[in-house]
Scaffold this active site. Sequence first.
Site, PDB file in Angstrom:
ATOM      1  CD  GLU A  73      44.219  64.554 -28.591  1.00  0.00           C
ATOM      2  OE1 GLU A  73      43.079  64.742 -29.031  1.00  0.00           O
ATOM      3  OE2 GLU A  73      44.508  63.598 -27.842  1.00  0.00           O
ATOM      4  CG  ASP A  74      48.303  64.143 -26.540  1.00  0.00           C
ATOM      5  OD1 ASP A  74      47.235  63.736 -26.057  1.00  0.00           O
ATOM      6  OD2 ASP A  74      49.026  63.431 -27.250  1.00  0.00           O
ATOM      7  CE1 TYR A 108      45.245  58.953 -32.633  1.00  0.00           C
ATOM      8  CE2 TYR A 108      44.495  56.719 -32.246  1.00  0.00           C
ATOM      9  CZ  TYR A 108      44.526  58.049 -31.885  1.00  0.00           C
ATOM     10  OH  TYR A 108      43.837  58.472 -30.788  1.00  0.00           O
ATOM     11  CG  ASP A 157      40.660  62.954 -27.986  1.00  0.00           C
ATOM     12  OD1 ASP A 157      39.585  62.348 -27.928  1.00  0.00           O
ATOM     13  OD2 ASP A 157      41.667  62.533 -28.584  1.00  0.00           O
ATOM     14  CG  ASP A 158      44.381  63.723 -24.150  1.00  0.00           C
ATOM     15  OD1 ASP A 158      44.672  62.690 -24.760  1.00  0.00           O
ATOM     16  OD2 ASP A 158      44.716  64.861 -24.539  1.00  0.00           O
ATOM     17  NE  ARG A 185      48.929  63.031 -21.614  1.00  0.00           N
ATOM     18  CZ  ARG A 185      48.226  62.632 -22.684  1.00  0.00           C
ATOM     19  NH1 ARG A 185      48.804  62.267 -23.799  1.00  0.00           N
ATOM     20  NH2 ARG A 185      46.920  62.613 -22.630  1.00  0.00           N
ATOM     21  CG  ASN A 206      47.871  55.168 -26.470  1.00  0.00           C
ATOM     22  OD1 ASN A 206      47.725  53.969 -26.625  1.00  0.00           O
ATOM     23  ND2 ASN A 206      46.858  56.015 -26.383  1.00  0.00           N
ATOM     24  CE  LYS A 234      44.381  61.974 -30.606  1.00  0.00           C
ATOM     25  NZ  LYS A 234      43.631  60.970 -29.850  1.00  0.00           N
TER      26      LYS A 234
HETATM   27  N1  LIG Z   1      43.746  54.966 -24.849  1.00  0.00           N
HETATM   28  C1  LIG Z   1      43.388  56.206 -24.982  1.00  0.00           C
HETATM   29  O1  LIG Z   1      42.472  56.548 -25.729  1.00  0.00           O
HETATM   30  C2  LIG Z   1      44.104  57.251 -24.213  1.00  0.00           C
HETATM   31  C3  LIG Z   1      45.259  56.975 -23.565  1.00  0.00           C
HETATM   32  N2  LIG Z   1      45.895  57.941 -22.847  1.00  0.00           N
HETATM   33  C4  LIG Z   1      47.159  57.592 -22.246  1.00  0.00           C
HETATM   34  O2  LIG Z   1      47.062  57.663 -20.857  1.00  0.00           O
HETATM   35  C5  LIG Z   1      48.326  58.012 -20.315  1.00  0.00           C
HETATM   36  C6  LIG Z   1      48.131  59.085 -19.267  1.00  0.00           C
HETATM   37  O3  LIG Z   1      47.595  60.229 -19.858  1.00  0.00           O
HETATM   38  P1  LIG Z   1      47.033  61.415 -18.947  1.00  0.00           P
HETATM   39  O4  LIG Z   1      46.039  60.924 -17.989  1.00  0.00           O
HETATM   40  O5  LIG Z   1      46.668  62.501 -19.844  1.00  0.00           O
HETATM   41  O6  LIG Z   1      48.367  61.810 -18.171  1.00  0.00           O
HETATM   42  P2  LIG Z   1      48.519  62.603 -16.819  1.00  0.00           P
HETATM   43  O7  LIG Z   1      49.908  63.070 -16.789  1.00  0.00           O
HETATM   44  O8  LIG Z   1      47.421  63.577 -16.680  1.00  0.00           O
HETATM   45  O9  LIG Z   1      48.318  61.482 -15.682  1.00  0.00           O
HETATM   46  C7  LIG Z   1      49.207  60.469 -15.422  1.00  0.00           C
HETATM   47  C8  LIG Z   1      48.887  59.901 -14.071  1.00  0.00           C
HETATM   48  O10 LIG Z   1      49.664  58.734 -13.883  1.00  0.00           O
HETATM   49  C9  LIG Z   1      50.300  58.816 -12.612  1.00  0.00           C
HETATM   50  N3  LIG Z   1      51.557  58.084 -12.634  1.00  0.00           N
HETATM   51  C10 LIG Z   1      52.665  58.346 -13.349  1.00  0.00           C
HETATM   52  N4  LIG Z   1      53.602  57.422 -13.085  1.00  0.00           N
HETATM   53  C11 LIG Z   1      53.074  56.578 -12.202  1.00  0.00           C
HETATM   54  C12 LIG Z   1      53.564  55.428 -11.540  1.00  0.00           C
HETATM   55  N5  LIG Z   1      54.777  54.954 -11.777  1.00  0.00           N
HETATM   56  N6  LIG Z   1      52.746  54.808 -10.669  1.00  0.00           N
HETATM   57  C13 LIG Z   1      51.518  55.279 -10.431  1.00  0.00           C
HETATM   58  N7  LIG Z   1      50.992  56.347 -11.043  1.00  0.00           N
HETATM   59  C14 LIG Z   1      51.772  56.995 -11.913  1.00  0.00           C
HETATM   60  C15 LIG Z   1      50.504  60.284 -12.363  1.00  0.00           C
HETATM   61  O11 LIG Z   1      50.685  60.456 -10.979  1.00  0.00           O
HETATM   62  P3  LIG Z   1      50.952  61.896 -10.311  1.00  0.00           P
HETATM   63  O12 LIG Z   1      49.657  62.622 -10.468  1.00  0.00           O
HETATM   64  O13 LIG Z   1      51.250  61.561  -8.894  1.00  0.00           O
HETATM   65  O14 LIG Z   1      52.069  62.515 -11.049  1.00  0.00           O
HETATM   66  C16 LIG Z   1      49.198  60.835 -12.910  1.00  0.00           C
HETATM   67  O15 LIG Z   1      48.182  60.748 -11.950  1.00  0.00           O
HETATM   68  C17 LIG Z   1      49.211  58.407 -21.478  1.00  0.00           C
HETATM   69  O16 LIG Z   1      50.086  57.356 -21.781  1.00  0.00           O
HETATM   70  C18 LIG Z   1      48.253  58.545 -22.631  1.00  0.00           C
HETATM   71  O17 LIG Z   1      48.825  58.147 -23.849  1.00  0.00           O
HETATM   72  C19 LIG Z   1      45.406  59.207 -22.718  1.00  0.00           C
HETATM   73  C20 LIG Z   1      44.262  59.545 -23.359  1.00  0.00           C
HETATM   74  C21 LIG Z   1      43.551  58.606 -24.209  1.00  0.00           C
HETATM   75  C1  LIG Z   2      44.973  58.422 -27.537  1.00  0.00           C
HETATM   76  C2  LIG Z   2      45.342  59.684 -26.911  1.00  0.00           C
HETATM   77  O1  LIG Z   2      44.670  60.678 -27.088  1.00  0.00           O
HETATM   78  C3  LIG Z   2      46.520  59.734 -26.085  1.00  0.00           C
HETATM   79  O2  LIG Z   2      47.146  58.711 -25.853  1.00  0.00           O
HETATM   80  O3  LIG Z   2      46.850  60.833 -25.644  1.00  0.00           O
HETATM   81 MG   LIG Z   3      45.688  62.439 -26.530  1.00  0.00          MG
END
Ligand SMILES: NC(=O)C1=CN([C@@H]2O[C@H](COP(=O)(O)OP(=O)(O)OC[C@H]3O[C@@H](n4cnc5c(N)ncnc54)[C@H](OP(=O)(O)O)[C@@H]3O)[C@@H](O)[C@H]2O)C=CC1
Ligand SMILES: CC(=O)C(=O)O
Ligand SMILES: [Mg+2]
Length: 591
Positions: free
Chosen positions: A282-283, A139, A305-306, A192, A447, A210
């Site tokens: 997912e993603d 993972y 999941d996200d 993503r 991540n 997963k």
């Molecule tokens: N720990 C866990 O269980 C999980 C972790 N994650 C992690 O979270 C991260 C984001 O995932 P997700 O929400 O799906 O992604 P998205 O692409 O949906 O969202 C990313 C967000 O971050 C913003 N962003 C990007 N760069 C910057 C920056 N330099 N400064 C400020 N804001 C910024 C984007 O802004 P804008 O909208 O303006 O482009 C957007 O709002 C990934 O790395 C993923 O691995 C996700 C799911 C689960």
């Molecule tokens: C953990 C997870 O689902 C992610 O980083 O997208």
């Molecule tokens: Mg994910």
Amino acid sequence: MESTMKEMRGGESVLDLSPRATVGGGVEDVYGEDCATEDQLVTPWTYSVASGYSLLRDPHHNKGLAFTETERDSHYLRGLLPPAVATQQLQEKKLMDNIRKYQVPLQKYMAMMELQERNERLFYKLLIDNVEELLPVVYTPTVGEACQKYGSIFRRPQGLYISLKEKGKVLDVLKNWPERSIQVIVVTDGERILGLGDLGCQGMGIPVGKLSLYTALGGVRPSACLPVTIDVGTNNEELLKDEFYIGLRQRRATGQEYADLLHEFMSAVKQNYGEKVLIQFEDFANHNAFTLLAKYGTTHLVFNDDIQGTASVVLAGVVAALKLIGGTLADHRFLFLGAGEAGTGIAELIALEMSKQTKIPLEETRKKIWLVDSKGLIVSSRRDSLQHFKKPWAHDHEPVKDLLGAVKAIKPTVLIGSSGVGRTFTKEIIETVASLNEKPLIMALSNPTSQSECTAEEAYTWSQGHAIFASGSPFDPFEYKGKVFVPGQANNAYIFPGFGLGLVISGAIRVHDDMLLAASEALANQVSEENYDKGLIYPPFTNIRNISANIAANVAAKAYELGVATRLPRPANLVKYAESCMYSPVYRSYR
Ligand SMILES: NC(=O)C1=CN([C@@H]2O[C@H](COP(=O)(O)OP(=O)(O)OC[C@H]3O[C@@H](n4cnc5c(N)ncnc54)[C@H](OP(=O)(O)O)[C@@H]3O)[C@@H](O)[C@H]2O)C=CC1
Ligand SMILES: CC(=O)C(=O)O
Ligand SMILES: [Mg+2]
């Protein structure tokens, strides 16, 4: 029904956009074998008892040296194996010794994948017994690197690839998969992948990873799990030029073409497996993720999941953290870096829980939560230009251009990173948050490790040991001024396996936000005094199967309460029932 079956048997247009799947599960004779006539096409499936060489090559049944003398006689294995007979424990010891010798994480990953393809039960025995050590291998973070290099390390397909080439034939493609009783599908379109961006078809590593956790952590049997990658192309120029790239060599299809393929997939899944199969998105990139969830949430058993799993795990961590940082949920101010799937998903569930606890309307509790995206703080003057999922977070405030400014303006007690961009929690930001709070809660969720908003070392050092810290990818314990700090792992892996198990064992047909709250509550309840003493806001993964059983039971209970459970009568003791349903990797004896 008759016209549906005629279309199916006609062998041309198999797409039925309104499948007649029954709630009871499955569609009668979906493979059309019983009633097919000479001019109709069927899938020629056969079942046979594996023995001899083919038994050794069958990962579901292979036990390697653990085949007993009797089994070697009765299954034509004499001479195909060396004379020694080993126990599963000895096999596990040998393999762990071998895996520990690899210095490079990707080599460990490949060794684990090779084991999964060779001896499935042994793979799961290793993963279950050594979960804290092997989770970072199968993972995050290693799976991220594996996806980036998937084309080069690809050996055998581990899931189903549905590309634009299969348009109009998706139902047939599903029928090519050797298992029929599917309970959980994890599907990605690769746009993503973690915080690594568009990895196209190579995102397959994520559904595979997963689902291995669905089995190891949640006890869903492997044969009931189906990893799927929808390939509509990639906009990743490097991959398009890579001679080893395994996907369609074209830019991503969008709009109607994309929607049509996804719709064909969703319809075919329901038609083939019935209403109770769980489809975990997912993603996906956020411009599709929210739309797909809203579109299929009322017709299918879907879970993102996200958006949802992450929300549930972070809410659990925040609720647990209240024991350490004090106050109630509504006493805190939340600031997110990142307003996408994870950020807005978490924000919404926290606001919902706050609203339930205080009876204050959701529109009001949302005002305790602020988000920063790539353009700065989300404020009302930006509302018109915001994506729809950000609009509820556009509160009245003057524009603030960056996170540091937002920290100074909002004075958060909880700082959450969900941006996908590494090292964005700078020294100044963490020092400022620490100066505002005796015990700031800092969660760097992105991540893999390279994208984490800060490291554990940075969080503890820059806050002078005051921060309660958790991250999406694991960090080792860190010693600061003679005290050892153990960072927690705020990852949806705590939630989705138990959540999915709860849906499966109750025969749920829809996901509801209250089930996410139920999962979150069950997880937070598993944090012990001993965990708190170490500064942990999540229980250790070593106990994850027990945690998953409790999550499953709480989710199932909620499904029954909401009237969306179809497995009747309701088992009296849902924890015991969940445990009794969980897959065990111990070898079975063959007659
Ligand atoms: N720990 C866990 O269980 C999980 C972790 N994650 C992690 O979270 C991260 C984001 O995932 P997700 O929400 O799906 O992604 P998205 O692409 O949906 O969202 C990313 C967000 O971050 C913003 N962003 C990007 N760069 C910057 C920056 N330099 N400064 C400020 N804001 C910024 C984007 O802004 P804008 O909208 O303006 O482009 C957007 O709002 C990934 O790395 C993923 O691995 C996700 C799911 C689960
Ligand atoms: C953990 C997870 O689902 C992610 O980083 O997208
Ligand atoms: Mg994910």
